[in-house]
Design a protein around this motif. Sequence first.
Motif, PDB file in Angstrom:
ATOM      1  N   ILE A 237       0.641  -1.425  -0.075  1.00 16.23           N
ATOM      2  CA  ILE A 237      -0.164   0.202   0.142  1.00 16.23           C
ATOM      3  C   ILE A 237       0.889   1.295   0.106  1.00 16.23           C
ATOM      4  O   ILE A 237       0.621   2.163  -0.657  1.00 16.23           O
ATOM      5  CB  ILE A 237      -1.186  -0.347   1.429  1.00 16.23           C
ATOM      6  N   ALA A 238       1.981   1.174   1.225  1.00 10.49           N
ATOM      7  CA  ALA A 238       3.113   2.535   1.003  1.00 10.49           C
ATOM      8  C   ALA A 238       3.699   2.596  -0.754  1.00 10.49           C
ATOM      9  O   ALA A 238       3.863   3.901  -0.703  1.00 10.49           O
ATOM     10  CB  ALA A 238       3.704   1.793   1.859  1.00 10.49           C
ATOM     11  N   ASP A 239       3.652   0.937  -1.238  1.00 10.91           N
ATOM     12  CA  ASP A 239       4.609   1.476  -2.393  1.00 10.91           C
ATOM     13  C   ASP A 239       3.732   2.197  -3.384  1.00 10.91           C
ATOM     14  O   ASP A 239       3.866   2.776  -4.027  1.00 10.91           O
ATOM     15  CB  ASP A 239       4.857   0.270  -2.945  1.00 10.91           C
ATOM     16  N   LEU A 240       1.881   1.652  -3.212  1.00 10.05           N
ATOM     17  CA  LEU A 240       1.594   1.892  -4.197  1.00 10.05           C
ATOM     18  C   LEU A 240       1.131   2.844  -4.364  1.00 10.05           C
ATOM     19  O   LEU A 240       0.465   4.114  -5.314  1.00 10.05           O
ATOM     20  CB  LEU A 240       0.680   1.103  -4.476  1.00 10.05           C
TER      21      LEU A 240
ATOM     22  N   GLY B 131       2.579   6.110  -1.865  1.00  9.65           N
ATOM     23  CA  GLY B 131       3.589   6.918  -2.419  1.00  9.65           C
ATOM     24  C   GLY B 131       3.461   7.913  -2.954  1.00  9.65           C
ATOM     25  O   GLY B 131       3.364   9.447  -3.624  1.00  9.65           O
ATOM     26  N   LEU B 132       3.677   7.377  -4.336  1.00  8.70           N
ATOM     27  CA  LEU B 132       4.195   7.996  -5.368  1.00  8.70           C
ATOM     28  C   LEU B 132       3.442   9.198  -6.599  1.00  8.70           C
ATOM     29  O   LEU B 132       3.416  10.454  -6.717  1.00  8.70           O
ATOM     30  CB  LEU B 132       4.985   7.210  -6.898  1.00  8.70           C
ATOM     31  N   PRO B 133       2.246   8.020  -6.535  1.00 12.28           N
ATOM     32  CA  PRO B 133       0.554   9.382  -6.796  1.00 12.28           C
ATOM     33  C   PRO B 133       0.521  10.463  -5.990  1.00 12.28           C
ATOM     34  O   PRO B 133      -0.114  11.105  -6.487  1.00 12.28           O
ATOM     35  CB  PRO B 133      -0.348   8.248  -6.995  1.00 12.28           C
ATOM     36  N   LEU B 134       0.612  10.212  -4.634  1.00  8.61           N
ATOM     37  CA  LEU B 134       0.529  10.883  -3.271  1.00  8.61           C
ATOM     38  C   LEU B 134       1.481  12.988  -3.708  1.00  8.61           C
ATOM     39  O   LEU B 134       1.237  13.325  -3.492  1.00  8.61           O
ATOM     40  CB  LEU B 134       0.113  10.575  -1.852  1.00  8.61           C
ATOM     41  N   LEU B 135       2.779  12.252  -3.560  1.00  6.95           N
ATOM     42  CA  LEU B 135       3.999  12.648  -4.108  1.00  6.95           C
ATOM     43  C   LEU B 135       3.508  13.386  -5.343  1.00  6.95           C
ATOM     44  O   LEU B 135       3.882  14.707  -4.844  1.00  6.95           O
ATOM     45  CB  LEU B 135       5.550  12.432  -3.603  1.00  6.95           C
ATOM     46  N   ALA B 136       2.968  12.983  -6.234  1.00  3.38           N
ATOM     47  CA  ALA B 136       2.806  13.601  -7.309  1.00  3.38           C
ATOM     48  C   ALA B 136       1.483  14.603  -7.195  1.00  3.38           C
ATOM     49  O   ALA B 136       1.541  16.008  -7.902  1.00  3.38           O
ATOM     50  CB  ALA B 136       2.223  13.120  -8.679  1.00  3.38           C
ATOM     51  N   LEU B 137       0.415  14.365  -6.815  1.00  6.09           N
ATOM     52  CA  LEU B 137      -1.293  15.199  -6.051  1.00  6.09           C
ATOM     53  C   LEU B 137       0.368  16.174  -5.075  1.00  6.09           C
ATOM     54  O   LEU B 137      -0.246  17.497  -5.098  1.00  6.09           O
ATOM     55  CB  LEU B 137      -1.668  14.828  -4.914  1.00  6.09           C
ATOM     56  N   GLY B 138       0.802  16.283  -4.292  1.00  8.04           N
ATOM     57  CA  GLY B 138       1.588  17.312  -3.490  1.00  8.04           C
ATOM     58  C   GLY B 138       2.149  18.137  -4.410  1.00  8.04           C
ATOM     59  O   GLY B 138       1.998  19.460  -4.370  1.00  8.04           O
ATOM     60  N   LEU B 139       3.080  18.215  -5.001  1.00  9.33           N
ATOM     61  CA  LEU B 139       4.406  18.323  -6.027  1.00  9.33           C
ATOM     62  C   LEU B 139       3.412  19.585  -7.141  1.00  9.33           C
ATOM     63  O   LEU B 139       3.803  20.483  -7.353  1.00  9.33           O
ATOM     64  CB  LEU B 139       4.901  17.906  -7.282  1.00  9.33           C
ATOM     65  N   ALA B 140       1.923  19.266  -7.368  1.00  9.32           N
ATOM     66  CA  ALA B 140       0.396  20.004  -8.566  1.00  9.32           C
ATOM     67  C   ALA B 140       0.097  20.687  -7.343  1.00  9.32           C
ATOM     68  O   ALA B 140       0.100  21.859  -8.012  1.00  9.32           O
ATOM     69  CB  ALA B 140      -0.671  18.493  -8.846  1.00  9.32           C
ATOM     70  N   LEU B 141      -0.595  20.270  -6.354  1.00  4.35           N
ATOM     71  CA  LEU B 141       0.205  21.384  -5.557  1.00  4.35           C
ATOM     72  C   LEU B 141       0.749  23.508  -5.302  1.00  4.35           C
ATOM     73  O   LEU B 141       0.431  24.259  -5.531  1.00  4.35           O
ATOM     74  CB  LEU B 141      -0.536  21.545  -4.616  1.00  4.35           C
TER      75      LEU B 141
END
Lengths: 309, 193
Positions: free
Chosen positions: A60-63, A65-75
């Motif tokens: 779950i952490a692997d799957l 982590g990256l999409p959440l970080l991408a969302l944060g970077l988009a913000l």
Amino acid sequence: MDSTEISVVGNNEGVTPVLESWDWTVAGYLFIGGLVGGLMIFAGYFMLRKKREFDRGLRIADLAGLPLLALGLALLFADLSNKENAWRFFTTFRPSSPMSWGSWILAVATVLLGLRFIRHHRLLPWDLPQSVIRLLDRVTRWTDTIARPVAGASMVVGTSLALYTGFLLSTITARPIWDSGLLPPLFLISGIASAGAFLCLWLESEAHRKLAPLSVSLCLVELALLFTYLATVRSPGSFGPDLLTTGSFAGWFWALVVFGGLLIPVTLEISEIRHWVSQRVAQIAPYLKLAGAAGLRFVVLFAGLESIL
Amino acid sequence: MTRWAMTLDVDLCLGCEACIVACSAENEVPVGQFRTRMRTTTVGTFPNLRTEFRVESCFHCADAPCIDVCPTGATYQTADGIVLVDPAKCTGCKACVTACPYGMRYVHRDGWVDKCTFCEHRLAAGRQPACVQTCPTGARVFGDLDDEADPINDALVKARSVSVVNPDTGANPHLFYLNSQFTNGPSERLETT
């Protein structure tokens, strides 16, 4: 000497009389940054322990982590008013600027999370070309050979990421309510707690129950840090902690952050451990904790913008 | 070594706003945005009242907090103490806007962060900043703190009081208010040389 301000000519919108330089996108990023940092810490821990019971949590952490970080970077990107120069973050390093540290921490975190994400490429809902699949498999086999360094790096970078979200505010001394060395550890513990809550949303009830004591401990440490922060923040009075405790943010602070985000979830989790409430009832706790962690960033950020020397 | 600074004699300021207009025209500041603002304040207790006009722009602080927080080096300080923004490096992250204790920066319509430059382009041509040149009463004096013969040092010595806005910030502003009875924070006589 008594003085009364009659008028001000030349106010700039969003700066004076009310500072609105950062908005919900930055607050959202601070929450997501802490959450992803916490997930990286959990992932590193799970990788080092190599226990079967942690497999699902690690996946779950692997799957996520990256999409959440991408969302944060988009913000973060959405908040920039001069987006065409965003690449400048990665052409320089300025040790005095927490945002510069953050840019490079995010870059390293993206690589680490990417390495962990691609090992699950077969779960992706679209078909990849065979050449890409072979490449991803080769990279995955290579990362398996350096699993321990990747796990260690994941924990270090995750900690740095969550801490930096606090340093970003605490180094801005012009906002008294942010001017506290306790904000980084507070955001770190809150980030780890919210990552634990996020994992609990996806874990089976047995694993959920195993995580409960850790979750309770994190919440209690966070509560202690939060009140120590309020008691020690540099500038007392209406532009200091009063903004949170009795001022315009008091409702959100007490209802969402303290009671909703910490005290009620802790009570539910302790009740679950002691079998006083059913697991079904206790399953609300992670949602409340995530809302409380997000609320903490929103409340501290917006109170800080109102807090002046 | 040159150390640029400005003084504003509150006794002489009429509140005519000519400096605000001159600044905007000289620096092509977009309509509705300002590098300079003016606070009108009544000081004292009735019937002993006095109105003060305090014109504020970037104070070009010696220890400017906006410089440290800038992640790309877009905000920097020249050797003679002027704090500038390089629009080509500015990402518009607004860390400097948030870090400025005086609210002197704003986001320009074109995206980058803007503020007073002490009319650096005019200084390079040997001219005074536009606000200084346009002031009809000579309330503003601009000069080099390190040059004892510069009129700014004379103005500082002769003033009844010298104060900066909110010295508690520790930023060490380089815009000094002369003869003011009011500042937004403790007023104190400052050592300027």
